[in-house]
Design a protein around this motif. Structure first.
Motif, mmCIF file in Angstrom:
data_model
loop_
_atom_site.group_PDB
_atom_site.id
_atom_site.type_symbol
_atom_site.label_atom_id
_atom_site.label_comp_id
_atom_site.label_asym_id
_atom_site.label_seq_id
_atom_site.Cartn_x
_atom_site.Cartn_y
_atom_site.Cartn_z
ATOM 1 N N ASN A 79 0.825 -1.206 0.000
ATOM 2 C CA ASN A 79 0.000 0.000 0.000
ATOM 3 C C ASN A 79 0.859 1.254 0.000
ATOM 4 O OD1 ASN A 79 -3.122 -0.576 0.615
ATOM 5 N ND2 ASN A 79 -1.890 -2.143 1.643
ATOM 6 N N LEU A 80 0.382 2.255 -0.731
ATOM 7 C CA LEU A 80 1.031 3.570 -0.751
ATOM 8 C C LEU A 80 -0.008 4.634 -0.422
ATOM 9 C CD1 LEU A 80 3.348 5.609 -1.473
ATOM 10 C CD2 LEU A 80 2.443 5.563 -3.811
ATOM 11 N N GLU A 81 0.343 5.530 0.491
ATOM 12 C CA GLU A 81 -0.497 6.681 0.808
ATOM 13 C C GLU A 81 0.353 7.942 0.711
ATOM 14 O OE1 GLU A 81 -2.517 6.379 4.506
ATOM 15 O OE2 GLU A 81 -3.561 4.518 3.997
ATOM 16 N N MET A 82 -0.133 8.919 -0.056
ATOM 17 C CA MET A 82 0.548 10.208 -0.192
ATOM 18 C C MET A 82 -0.479 11.310 0.035
ATOM 19 S SD MET A 82 2.905 9.485 -3.594
ATOM 20 C CE MET A 82 4.051 10.848 -3.246
ATOM 21 N N LEU A 83 -0.095 12.305 0.809
ATOM 22 C CA LEU A 83 -1.029 13.387 1.143
ATOM 23 C C LEU A 83 -0.357 14.739 0.958
ATOM 24 C CD1 LEU A 83 -3.869 14.107 2.284
ATOM 25 C CD2 LEU A 83 -2.797 14.144 4.551
ATOM 26 N N TRP A 84 -1.004 15.593 0.154
ATOM 27 C CA TRP A 84 -0.555 16.968 -0.048
ATOM 28 C C TRP A 84 -1.539 17.921 0.618
ATOM 29 C CZ3 TRP A 84 0.185 13.166 -3.577
ATOM 30 C CH2 TRP A 84 1.415 13.087 -4.240
ATOM 31 N N GLU A 96 3.671 7.184 2.964
ATOM 32 C CA GLU A 96 3.785 5.946 3.741
ATOM 33 C C GLU A 96 3.619 4.746 2.825
ATOM 34 O OE1 GLU A 96 2.037 3.934 7.857
ATOM 35 O OE2 GLU A 96 1.001 5.629 6.939
ATOM 36 N N ILE A 97 4.566 3.837 2.915
ATOM 37 C CA ILE A 97 4.517 2.575 2.175
ATOM 38 C C ILE A 97 4.393 1.438 3.180
ATOM 39 C CG2 ILE A 97 5.729 1.001 0.624
ATOM 40 C CD1 ILE A 97 7.191 3.399 -0.556
ATOM 41 N N LYS A 98 3.377 0.624 2.973
ATOM 42 C CA LYS A 98 3.179 -0.557 3.825
ATOM 43 C C LYS A 98 3.228 -1.802 2.949
ATOM 44 C CE LYS A 98 0.222 1.808 7.181
ATOM 45 N NZ LYS A 98 -1.132 1.822 7.832
ATOM 46 N N GLU A 99 4.004 -2.756 3.392
ATOM 47 C CA GLU A 99 4.172 -3.984 2.596
ATOM 48 C C GLU A 99 3.476 -5.166 3.256
ATOM 49 O OE1 GLU A 99 8.385 -4.259 2.441
ATOM 50 O OE2 GLU A 99 8.582 -2.780 0.816
#
Length: 204
Positions: free
Chosen positions: A167-172, A201-204
């Protein structure tokens, strides 16, 4: 009668104190509320994603929306480029998230890399804004004569889940201005130290 006057005076003082607090600390109050509650205005799947830059900084383009990577929050460090197996990928905190195989070479150059979500991936772009805006009575623009009367934060979030489970989450976060007679501006503005990419945030 005297008690009524005292009560009215206390209410007036309290209202004035709250108004002063909202004017002077409205941004901080709004940011605190944003941690728990924002208003989503648009959300949809990501059809394509591209990167323009030299590896650090630059621009990430989700669909037709350009999101800057030059302004990042404290402690954030990331890089974007191609992997050994020819995939567009983002790296941060010792982890790598591959977006997908690079598209045809005609769309990619030394400073532009592009791909589309592979089958099985779930990639979404969401746009949200603050629940509460704050007044800006002291903002003056002598060049244009137009100054915003209110401001609020606007958020852009990428949520990407790969078929492998990563999972990848990016917030601006940026600022959006409200102009009397014109409403909320369609674009966004930056503010040094508080806007830009604030979470990866990267979750594997």
């Amino acid at each position: 009668m005297r008690r009524m006057l005292i009560l009215l005076a206390a209410l007036a003082v309290g209202a004035a104190a709250l108004a002063a607090l909202w004017i002077l600390r409205g941004r901080e109050i709004s940011s605190f509320i944003d941690r728990y509650w924002t208003v989503e205005t648009r959300s949809g799947p990501i059809q394509s994603i591209a990167y323009e830059g030299s590896g650090t900084g630059g621009i990430l383009i989700a669909n037709d929306l350009s999101l800057g990577l030059n302004e990042v929050g404290p402690g954030l460090a990331l890089s974007v480029g191609s992997t050994k197996d020819n995939q567009l990928a983002l790296a941060t905190s010792g982890r790598v998230f591959p977006f997908g195989p690079l598209t045809s070479t005609s769309e990619n150059t030394d400073e532009r890399l592009a791909t589309v979500p592979p089958p099985g991936d779930q990639a979404f772009l969401a746009i949200r804004h603050s629940v509460l805006s704050w007044p800006t009575p002291f903002d003056l623009n002598f060049m244009t004569g137009q100054s915003p009367s209110w401001k609020r934060h606007i958020y852009y979030e990428i949520r990407w889940k790969k078929s492998s489970g990563a999972n990848l989450e990016m917030l601006w976060r940026y600022e959006q201005f409200f102009y009397p007679g014109n409403g909320w501006a369609s674009g966004f503005m930056t503010r040094h130290g508080s806007t830009g990419l604030i979470r990866v945030e990267i979750k594997e």
